[in-house]
Scaffold this active site. Structure first.
Site, PDB file in Angstrom:
ATOM      1  N   SER A  74     108.082  -6.763  55.455  1.00 58.72           N
ATOM      2  CA  SER A  74     106.887  -7.506  55.019  1.00 58.72           C
ATOM      3  C   SER A  74     106.662  -8.661  55.992  1.00 58.72           C
ATOM      4  O   SER A  74     107.445  -8.866  56.926  1.00 58.72           O
ATOM      5  CB  SER A  74     107.067  -7.987  53.594  1.00 58.72           C
ATOM      6  N   PHE A  86      74.916  17.345  51.932  1.00 57.85           N
ATOM      7  CA  PHE A  86      76.367  17.424  52.078  1.00 57.85           C
ATOM      8  C   PHE A  86      76.947  18.322  50.983  1.00 57.85           C
ATOM      9  O   PHE A  86      77.727  19.228  51.248  1.00 57.85           O
ATOM     10  CB  PHE A  86      76.982  16.023  52.004  1.00 57.85           C
ATOM     11  N   LYS A 134      97.660 -16.797  53.951  1.00 53.78           N
ATOM     12  CA  LYS A 134      97.047 -16.381  52.683  1.00 53.78           C
ATOM     13  C   LYS A 134      95.967 -17.370  52.273  1.00 53.78           C
ATOM     14  O   LYS A 134      96.196 -18.590  52.283  1.00 53.78           O
ATOM     15  CB  LYS A 134      98.114 -16.333  51.580  1.00 53.78           C
ATOM     16  N   CYS A 173      95.186 -11.550  10.591  1.00 46.22           N
ATOM     17  CA  CYS A 173      94.009 -10.997  11.256  1.00 46.22           C
ATOM     18  C   CYS A 173      92.794 -11.890  10.985  1.00 46.22           C
ATOM     19  O   CYS A 173      92.500 -12.187   9.822  1.00 46.22           O
ATOM     20  CB  CYS A 173      93.759  -9.580  10.748  1.00 46.22           C
ATOM     21  N   TYR A 181      96.368  -0.254  60.337  1.00 42.14           N
ATOM     22  CA  TYR A 181      96.522  -1.426  61.192  1.00 42.14           C
ATOM     23  C   TYR A 181      97.779  -1.426  62.064  1.00 42.14           C
ATOM     24  O   TYR A 181      98.109  -2.442  62.665  1.00 42.14           O
ATOM     25  CB  TYR A 181      96.493  -2.721  60.369  1.00 42.14           C
ATOM     26  N   GLU A 200      96.688   0.322  54.797  1.00 38.99           N
ATOM     27  CA  GLU A 200      96.564  -0.050  53.394  1.00 38.99           C
ATOM     28  C   GLU A 200      95.618   0.924  52.689  1.00 38.99           C
ATOM     29  O   GLU A 200      94.558   1.263  53.222  1.00 38.99           O
ATOM     30  CB  GLU A 200      95.962  -1.464  53.361  1.00 38.99           C
ATOM     31  N   LYS A 213      99.048 -11.434  64.825  1.00 39.84           N
ATOM     32  CA  LYS A 213     100.104 -10.667  65.494  1.00 39.84           C
ATOM     33  C   LYS A 213     100.079 -10.928  66.995  1.00 39.84           C
ATOM     34  O   LYS A 213      98.994 -11.051  67.574  1.00 39.84           O
ATOM     35  CB  LYS A 213      99.871  -9.162  65.296  1.00 39.84           C
ATOM     36  N   LYS A 242      93.874  -9.399  56.083  1.00 37.29           N
ATOM     37  CA  LYS A 242      95.011  -8.905  55.314  1.00 37.29           C
ATOM     38  C   LYS A 242      94.432  -8.207  54.093  1.00 37.29           C
ATOM     39  O   LYS A 242      93.876  -8.849  53.192  1.00 37.29           O
ATOM     40  CB  LYS A 242      95.919 -10.060  54.904  1.00 37.29           C
ATOM     41  N   CYS A 260      96.661  -5.685  13.996  1.00 31.60           N
ATOM     42  CA  CYS A 260      96.313  -5.764  12.579  1.00 31.60           C
ATOM     43  C   CYS A 260      96.551  -4.369  12.012  1.00 31.60           C
ATOM     44  O   CYS A 260      95.957  -3.398  12.486  1.00 31.60           O
ATOM     45  CB  CYS A 260      94.846  -6.161  12.414  1.00 31.60           C
ATOM     46  N   CYS A 293      90.245  -9.681   8.700  1.00 35.88           N
ATOM     47  CA  CYS A 293      90.482  -9.191   7.334  1.00 35.88           C
ATOM     48  C   CYS A 293      91.647  -9.903   6.652  1.00 35.88           C
ATOM     49  O   CYS A 293      91.946  -9.617   5.490  1.00 35.88           O
ATOM     50  CB  CYS A 293      90.730  -7.681   7.356  1.00 35.88           C
ATOM     51  N   ARG A 305     105.427   2.448  50.561  1.00 37.25           N
ATOM     52  CA  ARG A 305     106.417   1.529  51.110  1.00 37.25           C
ATOM     53  C   ARG A 305     107.752   1.645  50.358  1.00 37.25           C
ATOM     54  O   ARG A 305     108.820   1.580  50.952  1.00 37.25           O
ATOM     55  CB  ARG A 305     105.887   0.096  51.005  1.00 37.25           C
ATOM     56  N   ASP A 344      94.281  -6.314  50.655  1.00 38.01           N
ATOM     57  CA  ASP A 344      95.095  -6.442  49.450  1.00 38.01           C
ATOM     58  C   ASP A 344      95.146  -5.105  48.713  1.00 38.01           C
ATOM     59  O   ASP A 344      94.435  -4.887  47.735  1.00 38.01           O
ATOM     60  CB  ASP A 344      94.468  -7.537  48.563  1.00 38.01           C
ATOM     61  N   GLU A 370      93.644 -10.244  62.237  1.00 41.85           N
ATOM     62  CA  GLU A 370      93.064  -9.160  61.426  1.00 41.85           C
ATOM     63  C   GLU A 370      92.962  -9.634  59.995  1.00 41.85           C
ATOM     64  O   GLU A 370      93.625 -10.591  59.614  1.00 41.85           O
ATOM     65  CB  GLU A 370      94.026  -7.953  61.405  1.00 41.85           C
ATOM     66  N   CYS A 383      89.770  -2.945   7.938  1.00 41.91           N
ATOM     67  CA  CYS A 383      89.468  -4.080   8.825  1.00 41.91           C
ATOM     68  C   CYS A 383      88.164  -3.750   9.584  1.00 41.91           C
ATOM     69  O   CYS A 383      88.122  -2.777  10.350  1.00 41.91           O
ATOM     70  CB  CYS A 383      90.641  -4.295   9.772  1.00 41.91           C
TER      71      CYS A 383
HETATM   72  S1  IVH Z   1     101.012  -5.612  59.606  1.00 42.41           S
HETATM   73  C1  IVH Z   1     105.919  -6.000  59.302  1.00 42.41           C
HETATM   74  N1  IVH Z   1      98.470  -5.914  59.095  1.00 42.41           N
HETATM   75  O1  IVH Z   1     100.677  -7.022  54.086  1.00 42.41           O
HETATM   76  C2  IVH Z   1     104.729  -5.757  58.512  1.00 42.41           C
HETATM   77  N2  IVH Z   1      99.975  -5.793  57.241  1.00 42.41           N
HETATM   78  O2  IVH Z   1     103.594  -8.555  53.690  1.00 42.41           O
HETATM   79  C3  IVH Z   1     103.569  -5.534  59.407  1.00 42.41           C
HETATM   80  N3  IVH Z   1      98.861  -5.886  55.068  1.00 42.41           N
HETATM   81  O3  IVH Z   1     103.258  -4.728  53.692  1.00 42.41           O
HETATM   82  C4  IVH Z   1     102.385  -5.329  58.613  1.00 42.41           C
HETATM   83  N4  IVH Z   1      96.802  -6.065  55.827  1.00 42.41           N
HETATM   84  O4  IVH Z   1     100.944  -3.905  53.229  1.00 42.41           O
HETATM   85  C5  IVH Z   1      99.707  -5.787  58.570  1.00 42.41           C
HETATM   86  N5  IVH Z   1      96.198  -6.154  58.827  1.00 42.41           N
HETATM   87  C6  IVH Z   1      97.406  -6.024  58.301  1.00 42.41           C
HETATM   88  C7  IVH Z   1      97.632  -6.006  56.902  1.00 42.41           C
HETATM   89  C8  IVH Z   1      98.937  -5.894  56.420  1.00 42.41           C
HETATM   90  C9  IVH Z   1      97.561  -5.991  54.751  1.00 42.41           C
HETATM   91  C10 IVH Z   1      99.964  -5.830  54.076  1.00 42.41           C
HETATM   92  C11 IVH Z   1     100.962  -4.747  54.350  1.00 42.41           C
HETATM   93  C12 IVH Z   1     102.290  -5.408  54.415  1.00 42.41           C
HETATM   94  C13 IVH Z   1     102.028  -6.754  53.810  1.00 42.41           C
HETATM   95  C14 IVH Z   1     102.871  -7.772  54.515  1.00 42.41           C
END
Ligand code: IVH
Length: 692
Positions: A94, A48, A322, A416, A235, A183, A298, A126, A434, A419, A147, A128, A124, A440
């Site tokens: 959110s 590559f 969560k 400290c 997503y 994300e 969803k 979530k 310190c 020292c 965002r 982070d 799905e 030291c």
């Molecule tokens: S859907 C209306 N899907 O979680 C928001 N969000 O508080 C629809 N996140 O700001 C978002 N994984 O940054 C969605 N599979 C996922 C996600 C996801 C992480 C984050 C996203 C969003 C926050 C929601």
């Protein structure tokens, strides 16, 4: 051969080069996709890299075929940009959070009641990380926006373009205009590597990959962003008249266009299937290369999402579940305090060993005095230890109900531990320091370790333990003593034979060739990291000028602000430091820029062949010739296919102009050229791509 024949040969050759470049680009795009999106590379990294180098070479020889979408453009540029604010077409909301299966069940019933018809849910992970909105038009990535406050975000397109799993160009049957959200993530492995480096440099560690990733995305230098190897998962597809009716189908389609879509997606027809997904992934997610903190549920049908609508903050058709951060309760036995190279004092809690996320935890960071005070900690307390996305476990609370006998209240130390000096706290900083820099022990040893580091003087054989030994034996009291170490003294130390002693000495001698900018970095001036050291070296050129630089001159330098300027002044005000520097100079270390560095201002024009034509306003032709050489370029008298660009003044010769046009060679006027080299000199803000 007549002129016309030469021209047609030229055209033919250009055509073939173009074909070769296009084919390499296509191939590399595919390999990137295989590697970063599909996780199944079909060629070795070596192959590559070879192909990438071949393409880079062709592109630099034929700048007329520049393409911002080329895989070579992923490496990022060192242009400094500040971010433009962009308004989102659809606000970035959110999700409402839930923490129990009961709350998920409530959500399910609310949806059922509101729709009053059959519905499917999509589960799905979530992720982070940092949410991002990507706009594509005619299959090309147009813009990437953070965002922000949900209404407006920062345009971070240049940085996002360095992320290999984000396609610059789509394939398949994509809508002409749409937005996709997802994300941006820093994989655990990259996060660990960066923190290890930061620890070695005594820079503050990133608490978790989310902070590290979002910090990276906001860096001004996209070449650094590229080196941080961010990843992505997308997503959510948005737009007018999209050719699908369900969320699941939209993700399948997005995957076929080249986006990285997680495999951990399931269409669920019942609440039990949702709970299954939650339980399975609570375990499985620990094996993923990126951080996740829950799952997102969803409603699948877009028409049903529309019926459900939004509250002011979040959609009614989705919810986040969560996962609990892993917690344990254990006893606090004592608090110890560590002093680093900069004198910063870090409190550490010593705990009864406890099992947490598969590892035994004995110590936890307490960060600073304010955190200790807010926890109201007492020795012997049972404390909650958590390991969320963080690598270092933290104490989040005291189990007050388990406090039977109250021990001594934990008070941040005043002196400290190493020292005995009175600690100080600088305005606006959370840490205590310190101030006894020159006496030291951990500060002295830390400074020596920093000095010999690979990125500083690169002296082999002097690891932490050897430095400790030399310090304890009185052979090493400061960085200058390194150069007066004698082989027999070294060889006499435990664990160091004559061979290692000899090697240390050789390495010390070799370090005398290390360039000035790295010597400045090695001195360990507070806040003067590698980049700052480089800027200082090039702005002041020798150590005497830097030593006598006044505040105003320091803050004039690009990227040097009040904090660094004060620190440089404080460093040179210390007689001890000045004496060390004069000793280092007498031993032969590089205390000024070399002839080459003085002459060569940059290599921005490396491999570029420049033809000067016409008359100029600001500088003479000879001066321009010199500038081209100083930036690594070559001057040529006549225009040919090898010409990279023409520095064109007024009244450029008509022959040259005609030839340049026929070969498609770019003309730069005086202003553009000066901007180009000034950018290199001062980190300005024009993009090579727009010029070549
Ligand atoms: S859907 C209306 N899907 O979680 C928001 N969000 O508080 C629809 N996140 O700001 C978002 N994984 O940054 C969605 N599979 C996922 C996600 C996801 C992480 C984050 C996203 C969003 C926050 C929601």
């Amino acid at each position: 051969m007549g002129d016309e024949n030469i021209l047609s040969l030229q055209k033919q050759r250009n055509y073939m080069t173009r074909q070769e470049i296009d084919s390499l680009r296509r191939e590399l795009h595919q390999h990137n996709h295989n590697y970063y999106v599909l996780n199944s590379p079909t060629i070795s990294d070596f192959e590559f890299d070879a192909k990438m180098r071949q393409l880079q070479d062709l592109e630099s020889r034929y700048p007329e075929f520049y393409d911002p979408l080329s895989p070579t453009q992923r490496v990022g540029s060192d242009i400094t940009t500040s971010f433009n604010q962009v308004t989102h077409q659809y606000p970035m909301l959110s999700l409402a959070n839930t923490y129990s299966e009961g709350e998920v069940s409530d959500f399910y019933q609310r949806v059922q009641k509101a729709l009053n018809e059959d519905f499917e849910l999509v589960c799905e992970l979530k992720y982070d990380g940092t949410s991002i909105s990507l706009i594509y038009e005619n299959g090309l990535l147009q813009r990437a926006v953070t965002r922000g406050d949900g209404v407006k975000g920062d345009d971070v397109t240049a940085n996002v373009k360095t992320i290999r799993s984000i396609p610059l160009q789509l394939h398949g049957d994509f809508p002409s205009k749409f937005e996709i959200r997802g994300e941006i993530l820093m994989p655990w492995a990259v996060f660990d590597e960066i923190n290890k480096e930061r620890e070695a440099q005594e820079e503050p560690l990133f608490a978790n990959p989310r902070n590290a990733g979002s910090g990276t995305l906001k860096l001004q230098n996209s070449a650094v962003v590229a080196s941080r190897k961010l990843d992505s998962f997308l997503y959510s597809v948005l737009g007018e008249n999209l050719p699908f009716t369900t969320h699941f189908d939209s993700l399948l389609a997005a995957s076929s266009w080249g986006f990285k879509i997680s495999d951990a997606i399931r269409v669920c027809k019942s609440l039990d299937e949702v709970f299954d997904f939650i339980r399975v992934w609570d375990e499985e997610r620990k094996n993923l290369p990126v951080a996740t903190d829950g799952i997102v549920i969803k409603v699948n049908q877009f028409s049903q999402q529309k019926m459900l609508g939004f509250t002011a903050k979040s959609p009614r058709w989705a919810i986040a579940y969560k996962y609990q951060a892993e917690k344990a309760v254990t006893r606090l036995n004592s608090v110890s305090y560590q002093v680093g190279r900069t004198g910063a004092v870090t409190p550490v809690a010593n705990l009864d060993p406890v099992l947490l996320s598969g590892t035994t935890v004995k110590r936890a960071s307490l960060h600073n005095a304010d955190i200790i005070a807010s926890l109201d900690l007492h020795i012997g307390d049972m404390v909650y230890v958590e390991k969320g996305g963080e690598i270092i476990p933290k104490i989040t609370a005291v189990a007050v109900d388990q406090r039977f006998m109250i021990g001594d209240k934990v008070q941040f130390i005043k002196k400290c531990p190493e020292c005995g000096s009175e600690l100080i706290r600088y305005e606006g900083e959370a840490a205590h320091y310190c101030p006894n820099e020159n006496a030291c022990p951990p500060q002295i040893k830390g400074r020596i370790e920093h000095f010999v580091n690979r990125k500083a003087m690169n002296i082999d054989g002097l690891g932490g333990e050897t430095i400790n030994l030399l310090y304890e034996n009185g052979l090493l009291k400061n960085i200058a003593d390194i150069y007066t170490l004698k082989v027999p003294d070294l060889a006499r130390l435990e664990r160091l034979g004559p061979k290692s002693a000899q090697n240390i000495k050789i390495s010390c001698e070799k370090s005398k060739e290390v360039p000035f900018e790295r010597v400045i970095f090695a001195l360990g001036i507070r806040f003067a990291g590698e980049t700052v050291a480089k800027k200082l070296a090039h702005a002041f050129r020798d150590i005497e000028s830097l030593e006598h630089a006044e505040y105003e001159a320091l803050v004039q330098v690009d990227e040097i602000g009040d904090r660094i300027a004060q620190s440089v002044i404080r460093y040179f005000a210390d007689e001890n430091n000045r004496e060390i520097i004069s000793r280092l100079k007498s031993y032969g270390l590089q205390m000024s820029l070399s002839e080459d560095e003085l002459l060569q201002k940059s290599d921005k024009l490396a491999d570029k062949v420049v033809v000067i034509s016409g008359t100029f306003r600001y500088y003479s032709r000879d001066e321009y010739k010199k500038m081209i050489e100083q930036h690594g370029g070559k001057n040529a008298g006549s225009v040919s296919s090898k010409t990279s660009f023409i520095l064109a003044g007024e009244n450029m010769g008509p022959e040259k102009l005609k030839k340049a046009e026929s070969l498609g060679i770019q003309l730069l006027n005086e202003d553009e050229f000066l901007k180009l080299i000034q950018k290199e000199k001062e980190g300005g803000n024009i993009q090579m791509g727009t010029l070549f």
